[in-house]
Scaffold this motif. Structure first.
Motif, short mmCIF file in Angstrom:
data_model
loop_
_atom_site.label_atom_id
_atom_site.label_comp_id
_atom_site.label_asym_id
_atom_site.label_seq_id
_atom_site.Cartn_x
_atom_site.Cartn_y
_atom_site.Cartn_z
N LYS A 1 20.40 6.79 -1.35
CA LYS A 1 19.76 7.03 -2.64
C LYS A 1 19.05 5.76 -3.10
CE LYS A 1 22.55 10.68 -4.76
NZ LYS A 1 23.39 11.04 -5.94
N VAL A 2 17.76 5.88 -3.33
CA VAL A 2 16.96 4.75 -3.80
C VAL A 2 16.03 5.25 -4.89
CG1 VAL A 2 15.30 2.96 -3.18
CG2 VAL A 2 17.05 3.65 -1.52
N TRP A 3 15.97 4.51 -6.00
CA TRP A 3 15.05 4.85 -7.09
C TRP A 3 13.91 3.84 -7.09
CZ3 TRP A 3 20.14 5.90 -7.19
CH2 TRP A 3 20.56 7.12 -7.75
N LEU A 4 12.67 4.31 -7.12
CA LEU A 4 11.53 3.41 -7.23
C LEU A 4 11.42 2.89 -8.65
CD1 LEU A 4 8.72 5.08 -5.09
CD2 LEU A 4 10.71 3.74 -4.38
N LEU B 1 10.06 4.83 2.56
CA LEU B 1 10.64 6.14 2.25
C LEU B 1 11.19 6.81 3.51
CD1 LEU B 1 7.93 7.50 -0.23
CD2 LEU B 1 10.16 6.52 -0.80
N ASP B 2 10.48 6.65 4.62
CA ASP B 2 10.98 7.19 5.88
C ASP B 2 12.31 6.55 6.25
OD1 ASP B 2 8.78 8.84 6.15
OD2 ASP B 2 7.70 7.48 7.51
N THR C 1 0.83 -1.20 0.00
CA THR C 1 0.00 0.00 0.00
C THR C 1 0.87 1.25 0.00
OG1 THR C 1 -0.06 0.13 2.41
CG2 THR C 1 -1.75 -1.23 1.33
N ALA C 2 0.25 2.39 -0.27
CA ALA C 2 0.97 3.66 -0.21
C ALA C 2 1.51 3.90 1.20
CB ALA C 2 0.05 4.81 -0.62
N GLU C 3 0.75 3.48 2.20
CA GLU C 3 1.21 3.62 3.58
C GLU C 3 2.49 2.82 3.81
OE1 GLU C 3 -0.37 2.85 8.18
OE2 GLU C 3 -1.66 2.38 6.46
N ASN C 4 2.53 1.61 3.26
CA ASN C 4 3.74 0.80 3.38
C ASN C 4 4.91 1.45 2.65
OD1 ASN C 4 2.57 -1.19 4.94
ND2 ASN C 4 2.10 -2.53 3.20
#
Length: 227
Positions: A72-75, A63-64, A55-58
């Motif tokens: 650095k992380v790219w989705l 992201l936190d 989910t977006a919450e997950n």
């Protein structure tokens, strides 16, 4: 989402702390995952009970964590596409990420500390593996080598899949939160060489409709066949 060169770029780089000596030593190897993480993590079977949906919450939980670690992380994958589109267009089962080698070590260890475990996959390699948590869901790592010129390469000497700096210069948003993601052109380029699922075709059609990005001939044919 605004791609680099459009005049709407968003700067999201952050100062990053120097890694500890043990992590520096681990990251110096050809593979991103360090032996200490492999010894700590226990493998989860495919049938293990995990969150059924990312989910977006997950995603915000991850992201936190990325922000806390200053990495650095790219989705990538489905959430990477929806970040480009600026809205969630379909359900997702996991979070696909592209991450540089050193940052992968830091994230891997942090996830283990938060109760994540390795998830068994038949095609697991050191640069592509899945970790899972009953509440936070599945995160699919694709570890690449980031060069000083901004270009990247996935599995150097084995696959040699190039990721160009321009493709790494895109940004998107999830619930108005700015995130790094791969460009629309990269998403199209990377969705080739295998049989696309219905969700893949949905993503390609959405990118074409929003950005006018040119799809590959096989993608167009498969979309037409399902319409």
């Amino acid at each position: 989402c605004w791609l680099a060169g459009s005049g709407f770029e968003v700067e999201i780089d952050q100062m990053r702390p120097a890694p500890t000596e043990p992590m520096r030593a681990c990251a110096a190897s050809q593979f991103a995952r360090c032996a200490c993480a492999d010894r700590t993590a226990q493998s989860l079977a495919k049938g293990s009970v995990l969150a059924e949906e990312m989910t977006a919450e997950n995603v915000h939980w991850f992201l936190d964590l990325f922000d806390e670690l200053r990495i650095k992380v790219w989705l990538d994958g489905g959430w990477g596409v929806d970040a480009l589109l600026g809205t969630q267009t379909r359900p997702h089962t996991d979070l696909d990420i592209m991450i540089p080698e050193l940052d992968s070590v830091l994230l891997d260890e942090a996830l283990i500390e938060n109760g994540f475990q390795d998830v068994h996959t038949d095609d697991r390699v050191d640069e592509n593996f899945v970790m899972g948590h009953p509440a936070h869901g599945l995160i699919d790592f694709r570890v690449f080598r980031l060069a000083v010129d901004g270009n990247g390469i996935y599995r150097p000497g084995v696959v040699d899949w190039k990721i160009f700096a321009a493709e790494l210069s895109a940004s998107g948003s999830i619930d108005d939160r700015i995130v790094r993601c791969l460009s629309a052109a990269y998403q199209v380029r990377s969705h080739s060489g295998y049989e696309l699922k219905v969700t893949d075709l949905h993503d390609m059609a959405a990118l074409n409709k929003r950005f006018g990005v040119q799809l590959l001939a096989k993608q167009i044919r498969q979309i037409d066949e399902r319409s």
